[in-house]
Structures are given as structure tokens and as C-alpha cells.
Design a protein around this motif. Structure first.
Motif, PDB file in Angstrom:
ATOM      1  N   ASP A 205       9.936 103.443 -19.585  1.00  0.00           N
ATOM      2  CA  ASP A 205      11.202 104.172 -19.469  1.00  0.00           C
ATOM      3  C   ASP A 205      11.287 105.282 -20.509  1.00  0.00           C
ATOM      4  N   ARG A 206      11.732 106.455 -20.073  1.00  0.00           N
ATOM      5  CA  ARG A 206      11.808 107.610 -20.969  1.00  0.00           C
ATOM      6  C   ARG A 206      12.888 107.428 -22.016  1.00  0.00           C
ATOM      7  N   TRP A 207      13.986 106.773 -21.702  1.00  0.00           N
ATOM      8  CA  TRP A 207      15.041 106.584 -22.700  1.00  0.00           C
ATOM      9  C   TRP A 207      14.529 105.774 -23.869  1.00  0.00           C
ATOM     10  N   HIS A 208      13.773 104.711 -23.599  1.00  0.00           N
ATOM     11  CA  HIS A 208      13.245 103.897 -24.685  1.00  0.00           C
ATOM     12  C   HIS A 208      12.230 104.688 -25.511  1.00  0.00           C
ATOM     13  N   LEU A 209      11.437 105.529 -24.853  1.00  0.00           N
ATOM     14  CA  LEU A 209      10.505 106.365 -25.600  1.00  0.00           C
ATOM     15  C   LEU A 209      11.257 107.293 -26.553  1.00  0.00           C
ATOM     16  N   TRP A 210      12.294 107.932 -26.046  1.00  0.00           N
ATOM     17  CA  TRP A 210      13.061 108.856 -26.882  1.00  0.00           C
ATOM     18  C   TRP A 210      13.784 108.102 -27.996  1.00  0.00           C
ATOM     19  N   ASN A 211      14.289 106.919 -27.691  1.00  0.00           N
ATOM     20  CA  ASN A 211      14.973 106.135 -28.716  1.00  0.00           C
ATOM     21  C   ASN A 211      14.005 105.722 -29.825  1.00  0.00           C
ATOM     22  N   ASN A 212      12.799 105.332 -29.448  1.00  0.00           N
ATOM     23  CA  ASN A 212      11.796 104.980 -30.462  1.00  0.00           C
ATOM     24  C   ASN A 212      11.420 106.189 -31.309  1.00  0.00           C
ATOM     25  N   LEU A 213      11.330 107.356 -30.691  1.00  0.00           N
ATOM     26  CA  LEU A 213      11.024 108.563 -31.447  1.00  0.00           C
ATOM     27  C   LEU A 213      12.156 108.893 -32.413  1.00  0.00           C
ATOM     28  N   CYS A 214      13.401 108.718 -31.975  1.00  0.00           N
ATOM     29  CA  CYS A 214      14.543 109.003 -32.851  1.00  0.00           C
ATOM     30  C   CYS A 214      14.540 108.065 -34.062  1.00  0.00           C
ATOM     31  N   GLU A 215      14.143 106.821 -33.874  1.00  0.00           N
ATOM     32  CA  GLU A 215      14.061 105.903 -35.009  1.00  0.00           C
ATOM     33  C   GLU A 215      13.021 106.368 -36.021  1.00  0.00           C
ATOM     34  N   ALA A 216      11.882 106.871 -35.509  1.00  0.00           N
ATOM     35  CA  ALA A 216      10.859 107.389 -36.418  1.00  0.00           C
ATOM     36  C   ALA A 216      11.342 108.646 -37.128  1.00  0.00           C
ATOM     37  N   VAL A 217      12.082 109.498 -36.419  1.00  0.00           N
ATOM     38  CA  VAL A 217      12.630 110.713 -37.025  1.00  0.00           C
ATOM     39  C   VAL A 217      13.614 110.354 -38.131  1.00  0.00           C
ATOM     40  N   ALA A 455       2.663 107.596 -17.233  1.00  0.00           N
ATOM     41  CA  ALA A 455       3.376 107.546 -15.950  1.00  0.00           C
ATOM     42  C   ALA A 455       4.864 107.821 -16.145  1.00  0.00           C
ATOM     43  N   GLY A 456       5.435 107.305 -17.233  1.00  0.00           N
ATOM     44  CA  GLY A 456       6.858 107.549 -17.485  1.00  0.00           C
ATOM     45  C   GLY A 456       7.166 109.001 -17.762  1.00  0.00           C
ATOM     46  N   LEU A 457       6.202 109.730 -18.357  1.00  0.00           N
ATOM     47  CA  LEU A 457       6.392 111.150 -18.645  1.00  0.00           C
ATOM     48  C   LEU A 457       5.920 112.041 -17.506  1.00  0.00           C
ATOM     49  N   THR A 458       5.480 111.438 -16.414  1.00  0.00           N
ATOM     50  CA  THR A 458       4.978 112.213 -15.272  1.00  0.00           C
ATOM     51  C   THR A 458       5.798 111.971 -14.011  1.00  0.00           C
ATOM     52  N   LEU A 459       6.167 110.726 -13.757  1.00  0.00           N
ATOM     53  CA  LEU A 459       6.869 110.356 -12.525  1.00  0.00           C
ATOM     54  C   LEU A 459       8.379 110.407 -12.735  1.00  0.00           C
ATOM     55  N   PHE A 461      10.603 108.243 -11.959  1.00  0.00           N
ATOM     56  CA  PHE A 461      11.268 106.941 -12.071  1.00  0.00           C
ATOM     57  C   PHE A 461      11.815 106.732 -13.479  1.00  0.00           C
ATOM     58  N   SER A 462      12.978 106.064 -13.537  1.00  0.00           N
ATOM     59  CA  SER A 462      13.621 105.796 -14.812  1.00  0.00           C
ATOM     60  C   SER A 462      14.377 104.479 -14.705  1.00  0.00           C
ATOM     61  N   SER A 463      14.652 103.867 -15.854  1.00  0.00           N
ATOM     62  CA  SER A 463      15.349 102.577 -15.891  1.00  0.00           C
ATOM     63  C   SER A 463      16.839 102.730 -16.150  1.00  0.00           C
ATOM     64  N   GLY A 464      17.405 103.882 -15.829  1.00  0.00           N
ATOM     65  CA  GLY A 464      18.827 104.087 -16.069  1.00  0.00           C
ATOM     66  C   GLY A 464      19.701 103.092 -15.332  1.00  0.00           C
ATOM     67  N   ALA A 465      19.360 102.792 -14.075  1.00  0.00           N
ATOM     68  CA  ALA A 465      20.154 101.832 -13.302  1.00  0.00           C
ATOM     69  C   ALA A 465      20.079 100.442 -13.920  1.00  0.00           C
ATOM     70  N   VAL A 466      18.931 100.096 -14.488  1.00  0.00           N
ATOM     71  CA  VAL A 466      18.787  98.784 -15.118  1.00  0.00           C
ATOM     72  C   VAL A 466      19.694  98.680 -16.337  1.00  0.00           C
ATOM     73  N   GLU A 467      19.730  99.723 -17.153  1.00  0.00           N
ATOM     74  CA  GLU A 467      20.594  99.709 -18.341  1.00  0.00           C
ATOM     75  C   GLU A 467      22.059  99.591 -17.944  1.00  0.00           C
ATOM     76  N   GLY A 468      22.437 100.226 -16.839  1.00  0.00           N
ATOM     77  CA  GLY A 468      23.814 100.104 -16.372  1.00  0.00           C
ATOM     78  C   GLY A 468      24.164  98.680 -15.997  1.00  0.00           C
ATOM     79  N   HIS A 469      23.238  97.979 -15.353  1.00  0.00           N
ATOM     80  CA  HIS A 469      23.498  96.583 -14.984  1.00  0.00           C
ATOM     81  C   HIS A 469      23.533  95.691 -16.219  1.00  0.00           C
ATOM     82  N   VAL A 470      22.730  96.011 -17.224  1.00  0.00           N
ATOM     83  CA  VAL A 470      22.773  95.225 -18.463  1.00  0.00           C
ATOM     84  C   VAL A 470      24.151  95.341 -19.115  1.00  0.00           C
ATOM     85  N   ASN A 471      24.719  96.538 -19.112  1.00  0.00           N
ATOM     86  CA  ASN A 471      26.074  96.715 -19.652  1.00  0.00           C
ATOM     87  C   ASN A 471      27.097  95.934 -18.835  1.00  0.00           C
TER      88      ASN A 471
END
Length: 527
Positions: A205-217, A455-459, A461-471
Motif C-alpha cells: 500500500d502506498r499510504w503505508h510506504l509514505w507513512n514509513n518515509l515520513c517517520e524516517a524524515v 507493484a504498489g508504485l506501479t499499479l 491498487f490501493s488499500s484505502g478501502a481497507v483503512e476505511g473499514h478498519v476505522n
């Protein structure tokens, strides 16, 4: 209360299906129906019992059923049961019982929960083509579960009581046909996908990738916290910088960091592995790796001091000093009214360099926090105000490492937005050349999960709908916390987003039309 009876001359036997026209007897059946104008409705239905004329049928007599109005052994009409199901799915027990009472269809909370638990299982033998996987907390920090989402319809298909690889892999094996699996970067789900659906394409998932990068930043910005302060002009600047540098290398935290760095690198020079160092020193594996990746202790400290409790009050201290109030005790007493809770020693240490020079302190803006600077680096430039852009430009000009970090963050954001996954290897190479220690663990994790990240940075597909259901699961769990088990939560999650149960029409073939007649002896009453 309404009186009603069937007008048909015969009824079909529920066992053999033959039509029977011989009436064996009659009895009155009371059915609760949906409310009218907020008033509860009870149908007083006269039901006939027919004698089956088929000698081979085991049923001697049977009671007639009115399609759309009755069902065997039920005291409620199907339409009212549909409303109970909807209320139970939306509000569960106690809240649902309170709402049903207001609607004129009062029902026990236990009945609502039984209705939800009795909802039929309607799982398909095959899995969805695109499946989303994520975990959710049943008891945060202790017990977790897994939610599986059909990314095409954006509806949950299953809830599992664990987040380990075994149950997920077993579900995938039992439901073949999954072609794409969208997941976070958890190793358990990667292993489950490899075991249960080896031919499926895994997408990080791209959101998790970006979140991990923000933690490193954020870690990098914290190490260069001193660069966030604007330089002080005038004769006081050298003394201030010397004091900060001295505190950065003589503080207890700095001394401990230098000593730990020396211990780890001495063992590395002796040929010890990271695992042996971890066992010998009794440290966490991540701590040992962090010290081993740093070439010198300054990379771990950033050459800056830690934030001070006086930071938020320094503008006022500078203002009072320039006004001629040089007594640290007096200034501290005034700071008490502003919420300052530390001692006058901190104020005295801040004023010491300026007291020796007997000079005024130039007014400087309050430096941004680490969180503010991290947000400036990771947000889109168009989302920054003119002042934020100007302050960020000054920070990057003062700190070459943060300048390199800003370029790498921008390149990764473009790669993520434009779906240029083929540029990932080149970006990892740039990170290694820049030698930013806090980004090295991030790139190491990408290399370990390289195919899924690409694949996450090419396709698309995203896990946005999954995060919505988790909330949404969090909301449902709060409604039933401590009062229900996993099976009830599972039913509410799986059925909540589905279309409402199809309403049962009261229309039927002409011979079975129900004639409703008001009962003159009983007036409608509120239940």
C-alpha cells in the motif's frame, strides 16, 4: 389490532407440495407488524389447519402460511423482522432496543442480538479477484484480528480472530481465485499470501510506504534540530553557538551515545556479528543496528541540544532582558504567570552568554518544531503558505543534509503520484549515496519487499478501502465493547455495508389475497 383471514380455498402441503382443500380446524394467530404512525400493529390472523390427502405424506395436518405475512413458528411478520435486522446491525442491543421503542416496535435487546447472530452465511466458494488485507485491534497492544475486503465491491468478506500468517493462508487456500492482494508491509501477511495464493500479485500500500518515509524524515529532522533555529546576528552569536556545541558534546545523553557507539564498533572491528553484539550487550536488535550504521556519534546526536522547557518562553525572556530586567529570579517569577514550571536555573543558563557581553539579545522568531518542519518537507509545496515556504528555504540553506533529504522526499512523492515504480532502484541508490542514516533502514525494508513495493508504485491498487473499514470496526467495537463476542462483531462488519434486506411485498396471487378487517372489539394500542 387488525383482524385478517385468508380467502383461498386450498393450501399446499409443506411436506409433499400437494394442494389440500379439506379444513381440519381453525385457530387465531397473533402477529406483530411494522408500526403505523408510531403505533404498534398486531394482526389477529385466523389460520386454518388443512388435512393432507396424500396417503404417502407423513404430515396428517398442516397449518397454512400466507406468503409475505407469516413464517413457521414466528410471532413477527417478515417485514418487521427485516427492520429488527437493520436496527441490530446498525446499533446492536441496548441502543437498538431504545430506538425500536421510539418507533413503536419495541423489542428486547436479546432478540436483536439473536437476529444478528442468526443471519445466514453467504460466502462464495471462490475469493475476490482483488483482495485487501489489514489488521485491527480487538484489544490494542494485546489482541488483533484480520479483516479481508473485496476491493472491487469495497465490502468486507471475512473477519479472522488473529493476524498471523496461518489463518489468512488457510482462508486463501479455501477460497481460490485471488489474483491481487493489497496489504501493508507486515511480514505475516506477505508470508500468508506466499503460502495461500502463490500466484497472486502482492501490492504494498502506498499510504503505508509514505507513512514509513515520513517517520524516517522526522527522525532526520530531529537529529538536525539545531538547523531549525535562525542564526542570531550580532556579537552574541558566537557565544551562543559555542554554548550549544559544548552542551551537545558534554551532556549526559551525548556522553552515553559516544560510549555506546565506541563499544559497538570495537566489537565490529573484532569480527563480531550484530547478533553476537546484541546478546553480549543485552540490547535490542534495532538499537545495535542503529549504532552500527552510524560512522560517528554525531550522526546519532546531530550535534544539537535537546528541546528546552524554555523554548516557548524565550521571546518573553528576550523582551524583558532588552528592557533592562536582568535578574533571572525576577524573570522566572513573571514566567510563572505564563505557565512556566521549571526553575530559574534554566533562565540563568540561557542568559549567561549575553550577561558576559552586557549586550542586548537580538529578537529572533521562535524556531519551528520538529513536527512542523517534517510537515513542510512532506507536504505538497502548493499547500504551504508563503511564510512556511520562506522558512523552509532558510532551513535547507543552513543544513545540506536536510536539503538532500528534501530532494529525495520530492522524488519519492513524484514516483508515487505518477506511478513510476521503475525508478525505485535509482531512488534507493541516491539514498545510499546521500548517506542519510535514518533513511537506510527504510530502504532496507523496501529491498526485502521489493516486488510488492514496486507493484504498489506501479499499479493503481490501493488499500484505502481497507483503512476505511478498519476505522468503522473501531466504531462498532466501541458500541459493543465488553458486552459481545467476536462472532457478533464479525456479523455486523460483514453485513453493515451490504444493501438493505429486500423488502417483502405483501402482494400474492389472487387466491391468497388477505382481507384485513378492523377488530371492533379491540382498539389499536401502543406497544
Amino acid at each position: 389490532m387488525l383482524g385478517a383471514r385468508a380467502r383461498s380455498n386450498s393450501a399446499a402441503c409443506p411436506n409433499c407440495g400437494d394442494a389440500a382443500g379439506r379444513v381440519h380446524g381453525r385457530y387465531v394467530r397473533k402477529l406483530r407488524d411494522v408500526a403505523i404512525g408510531g403505533v404498534g400493529v398486531v394482526i389477529r390472523l385466523t389460520v386454518r389447519r388443512f388435512r393432507c390427502q396424500n396417503p404417502a405424506c407423513r404430515a396428517v395436518t398442516f397449518a397454512e402460511q400466507i406468503p409475505g405475512l407469516t413464517s413457521p413458528h414466528s410471532r413477527f411478520t417478515p417485514l418487521l423482522l427485516d427492520e429488527f435486522d437493520a436496527i441490530g446491525l446498525a446499533l446492536a442491543g441496548r441502543a437498538g432496543a431504545r430506538l425500536s421503542a421510539k418507533l413503536g416496535i419495541a423489542v428486547s435487546r436479546h432478540t436483536l442480538l439473536r437476529r444478528v447472530r442468526a443471519l445466514p452465511e453467504s460466502q462464495s466458494a471462490t475469493g475476490p479477484q482483488v483482495l485487501g488485507i489489514d489488521d485491527f485491534a480487538l484489544r490494542k497492544g494485546h489482541v488483533y484480528g484480520t479483516v479481508l475486503i473485496d476491493m472491487t465491491t469495497r465490502r468486507p468478506v471475512e473477519l479472522l480472530p488473529e493476524r498471523t500468517a496461518g489463518p489468512v493462508a488457510a482462508w486463501l487456500l479455501a477460497h481460490p481465485g485471488v489474483e491481487v492482494i493489497c496489504r501493508d508491509r507486515a511480514g505475516a501477511y506477505a508470508e500468508a499470501a506466499r503460502l495461500g495464493a502463490p500466484d497472486a500479485l502482492q501490492v504494498a500500500d502506498r499510504w503505508h510506504l509514505w507513512n514509513n518515509l515520513c517517520e524516517a524524515v522526522e527522525k532526520t529532522v530531529a537529529r538536525h534540530r539545531g538547523c531549525l533555529r535562525e542564526p542570531v546576528a550580532g556579537p552574541a552569536a558566537p557565544a551562543t553557538l559555542d554554548l550549544a556545541a559544548t552542551e551537545a558534546t558534554t551532556s549526559p545523553l551525548a556522553i552515553r551515545t559516544i560510549e555506546r557507539h565506541r563499544m559497538v564498533h570495537e566489537l565490529l572491528d573484532e569480527g563480531a556479528t550484530l547478533t553476537k553484539i546484541q546478546r553480549k550487550l543485552g540490547w535490542d536488535a534495532k538499537t545495535v543496528r542503529r549504532y552500527a550504521d552510524a560512522d560517528n556519534p554525531s550522526q546519532l546526536m546531530g550535534g544539537v541540544t535537546r528541546p528546552s522547557v524554555l523554548d516557548d518562553f524565550k521571546p518573553y525572556v528576550i523582551e524583558r532582558w532588552n528592557a533592562g530586567i536582568t535578574d533571572a529570579v525576577v524573570i522566572t517569577a513573571e514566567l510563572r504567570d505564563l505557565g512556566y514550571e521549571a526553575t530559574d536555573r534554566t533562565v540563568r543558563r540561557f542568559l549567561a552568554p549575553y550577561r558576559k557581553q552586557a549586550a542586548k539579545i537580538p529578537a529572533v522568531p521562535v524556531p519551528p518544531t520538529v513536527r512542523d518542519a517534517t510537515g513542510w518537507l512532506t507536504r505538497h509545496p502548493e499547500g504551504l503558505s508563503a511564510d512556511e515556504q520562506q522558512r523552509l528555504k532558510g532551513i535547507l540553506a543552513r543544513c545540506p543534509e536536510l536539503d538532500d533529504l528534501s530532494g529525495l522526499v520530492t522524488d519519492f512523492a513524484k514516483m508515487m503520484v505518477n506511478l513510476d515504480g521503475h525508478l525505485l532502484n535509482a531512488w534507493i541508490t541516491e539514498v545510499r549515496i546521500a548517506e542519510l542514516p535514518d533513511l537506510i533502514p527504510f530502504t532496507r525494508g523496501i529491498v526485502q519487499d521489493h516486488a510488492a513495493v514496486t507493484a504498489g508504485l506501479t499499479l493503481p491498487f490501493s488499500s484505502g478501502a481497507v483503512e476505511g473499514h478498519v476505522n468503522r470496526i473501531k466504531m462498532l467495537k466501541r458500541q459493543m465493547y465488553g458486552r459481545a463476542k467476536f462472532d457478533l462483531l464479525r456479523k455486523r462488519v460483514i453485513y453493515a455495508r451490504r444493501s438493505r434486506t429486500r423488502p417483502i411485498t405483501r402482494s400474492a396471487p389472487e387466491p391468497l389475497l388477505v382481507s384485513a378487517e378492523p377488530d371492533s372489539a379491540v382498539r389499536p394500542t401502543r406497544l
